[in-house]
Design an enzyme around this catalytic site. Structure first.
Site, PDB file in Angstrom:
ATOM      1  N   THR A 121      49.093  51.364  53.208  1.00  0.00           N
ATOM      2  CA  THR A 121      47.875  52.143  53.410  1.00  0.00           C
ATOM      3  C   THR A 121      47.829  52.546  54.882  1.00  0.00           C
ATOM      4  OG1 THR A 121      46.401  50.350  54.106  1.00  0.00           O
ATOM      5  CG2 THR A 121      46.791  50.581  51.730  1.00  0.00           C
ATOM      6  N   CYS A 122      46.728  53.202  55.260  1.00  0.00           N
ATOM      7  CA  CYS A 122      46.626  53.615  56.671  1.00  0.00           C
ATOM      8  C   CYS A 122      46.503  52.414  57.594  1.00  0.00           C
ATOM      9  CB  CYS A 122      45.438  54.547  56.859  1.00  0.00           C
ATOM     10  SG  CYS A 122      43.842  53.824  56.446  1.00  0.00           S
ATOM     11  N   ARG A 163      47.836  49.104  56.749  1.00  0.00           N
ATOM     12  CA  ARG A 163      48.778  48.013  56.522  1.00  0.00           C
ATOM     13  C   ARG A 163      50.008  48.493  55.760  1.00  0.00           C
ATOM     14  NH1 ARG A 163      46.235  43.760  55.075  1.00  0.00           N
ATOM     15  NH2 ARG A 163      44.168  44.645  55.432  1.00  0.00           N
ATOM     16  N   SER A 195      40.127  43.775  55.528  1.00  0.00           N
ATOM     17  CA  SER A 195      40.077  45.195  55.858  1.00  0.00           C
ATOM     18  C   SER A 195      39.423  45.450  57.206  1.00  0.00           C
ATOM     19  CB  SER A 195      39.300  45.959  54.777  1.00  0.00           C
ATOM     20  OG  SER A 195      39.985  45.941  53.546  1.00  0.00           O
ATOM     21  N   PRO A 241      35.673  48.929  49.470  1.00  0.00           N
ATOM     22  CA  PRO A 241      36.164  48.905  48.093  1.00  0.00           C
ATOM     23  C   PRO A 241      37.461  49.661  47.850  1.00  0.00           C
ATOM     24  CG  PRO A 241      34.405  50.515  48.304  1.00  0.00           C
ATOM     25  CD  PRO A 241      34.547  49.863  49.650  1.00  0.00           C
ATOM     26  N   GLN A 242      37.851  50.569  48.745  1.00  0.00           N
ATOM     27  CA  GLN A 242      39.014  51.418  48.479  1.00  0.00           C
ATOM     28  C   GLN A 242      40.307  50.626  48.326  1.00  0.00           C
ATOM     29  OE1 GLN A 242      37.794  54.325  51.801  1.00  0.00           O
ATOM     30  NE2 GLN A 242      39.363  55.412  50.662  1.00  0.00           N
ATOM     31  N   GLN A 279      44.041  50.819  45.954  1.00  0.00           N
ATOM     32  CA  GLN A 279      45.370  50.945  46.561  1.00  0.00           C
ATOM     33  C   GLN A 279      46.285  49.803  46.136  1.00  0.00           C
ATOM     34  OE1 GLN A 279      43.664  51.113  50.478  1.00  0.00           O
ATOM     35  NE2 GLN A 279      44.016  53.313  50.688  1.00  0.00           N
ATOM     36  N   THR A 286      39.548  58.809  50.617  1.00  0.00           N
ATOM     37  CA  THR A 286      38.811  58.746  51.880  1.00  0.00           C
ATOM     38  C   THR A 286      38.022  60.030  52.108  1.00  0.00           C
ATOM     39  OG1 THR A 286      40.420  57.241  52.864  1.00  0.00           O
ATOM     40  CG2 THR A 286      39.028  58.489  54.376  1.00  0.00           C
TER      41      THR A 286
END
Length: 423
Positions: A49-50, A52, A107, A113-114, A118, A191
């Site tokens: 993800t952005c 990790r 996070s 919640p996103q 992912q 996002t």
């Protein structure tokens, strides 16, 4: 085989390095194929993800350095570049880490919640690549159950806090009256969808939505009263934007310094507020050098959302208690699987020995040998073969003073006379 979690995130690694090891969805199948082909890797999943990039795997002992080297090599960077940034979790802590990631406890925005979506995408990609087997597949499925329970039983998600929400709140601080601002959103993923929703709630005056696929931009714009643009039109409409929020999967910057400088000139140097939520970055880093541009990245948001973290800490403590219990449940199942594997190997070996001896006996009967002689030989050979390996192991244990194995053997047979044979 141990379970491991190996990776880097916003807490351990600067943005400049995170963006170098970020993986978009299109590259995941190839990466998973290469990862699973490494010696010692039994099963694996990749989460990127952005904030990790993480590898979850079941591996043979000593495989971790090989995986770390592969991660650097795959992204074309020197292995030493990752030294000091990679974290390593094993077994219990690897399970706990994944549970905490999926529930938003690890996070940038506590409890966002996103990340659960992912994690589900990472699990599905690993399934599609056939890089998951029983242990890791079960771990991910239990992860989803844990995340659902945390959302249900705590107030971790009671407030609409996310990276997108934090970005919009920061924009509101820069432009007190969003109802008089023009906002350009670049991208059409989760996002940007969340940002559009928060902007619509704030009654932003004008909303422009640009995306490489115009149809996706049109879908999102229609839901929130915006205007859709193809990505090729971004620079032409940039002078209209008071606020730019970008989050795409592009490997190269979408907005460069010259384009922003030209937009500022047409704006007669009215300031422009820019939020780059992408990794790798969508807006070239040197854009921040321009006067009248206020450029923020995902790392900058950490300071803007500290208040939101405080409001969720009590819920996070409750979530940690749920996770502790669920870690124990998973590890109990995983350890039982290991014991069952040993039992399965024992039974498989015994059945193969039986079938071999029985085939030989049938052949001897077919050749006319006396049945009583065949039966005696069958019993003798079968007994010898079944007892050979455990007898040899117990003799070695006696010579080596391995009292633990000797006691285990005594316990194994102490109730044998009263036990029913396994079917």
């Amino acid at each position: 085989m141990p379970l491991i979690a190996l990776g880097l995130n916003h807490q351990t690694t600067p943005l400049a390095l995170r963006e170098k090891v970020a993986l978009d969805a299109a590259r995941l199948p190839e990466a998973l194929t290469e990862l699973q082909a490494l010696a010692g890797v039994e099963e694996a999943a990749l989460l990127s993800t952005c904030n990790r990039t993480e590898i979850y795997a079941q591996v043979a002992d000593g495989t971790e350095p090989r995986i770390a080297s592969w991660l650097a090599r795959y992204h074309g960077i020197e292995p030493d570049a990752l030294t000091g940034y990679l974290y390593h979790h094993h077994d219990t802590e690897a399970v706990r880490h994944l549970f905490r990631v999926a529930t938003g406890l690890d996070s940038l925005v506590l409890g966002e919640p996103q990340i659960l979506g992912q994690v589900k995408e990472a699990w599905q990609a690993a399934r599609d690549a056939k890089s998951l087997r029983t242990s890791l597949d079960r771990l991910f499925q239990q992860t989803f159950s844990v995340a659902k329970r945390v959302r249900t039983d705590t107030r971790i998600g009671a407030h609409p806090v996310s990276v997108a929400f934090a970005a919009v709140r920061l924009a509101r601080q820069a432009f007190a009256d969003l109802d008089r601002a023009c906002v350009m959103l670049i991208g059409a993923g989760d996002t940007i969808e969340l940002a559009a929703r928060h902007l619509a709630d704030a009654h932003v005056q004008r909303l422009l939505v640009a995306n490489r696929t115009l149809e996706h931009a049109q879908t999102l714009a229609s839901r929130h009263g915006g205007v859709a643009l193809p990505l090729s039109e971004v620079e032409r409409h940039l002078p209209e934007a008071d606020i730019v929020i970008s989050a795409t999967a592009s490997r190269e910057p979408i907005l460069r310094k010259d384009a922003v400088r030209a937009a500022l000139k047409l704006r007669k140097n009215r300031p422009m507020f820019m939020l780059d939520l992408a990794v790798p970055r969508d807006i070239a880093a040197d854009v921040a050098e321009l006067a009248d541009v206020y450029l923020y990245t995902v790392d900058d948001l950490e300071h803007a959302i500290e208040e939101n973290k405080a409001s969720r800490r009590e819920a996070a403590q409750q979530a940690e208690a749920i996770i502790d219990l669920q870690v124990e449940h998973y590890l109990s199942w995983w350890q039982a699987q290991g014991r069952q594997d040993a039992l399965r190997r024992l039974r498989t070996t015994g059945l193969a020995t039986r079938d071999e001896a029985l085939a030989r006996a049938r052949s001897e009967l077919a050749n006319g040998e006396a049945p009583e002689h065949v039966l005696e030989r069958l019993a003798h050979q079968l007994t010898n073969k079944l007892l050979h390996a455990p007898s040899a192991a117990l003799r070695r244990a006696a010579l080596d003073g391995d009292s633990e194995l000797l006691r285990a053997a005594e316990r194994l047979y102490e109730d044998a006379d009263d036990s029913e044979p396994a079917p």
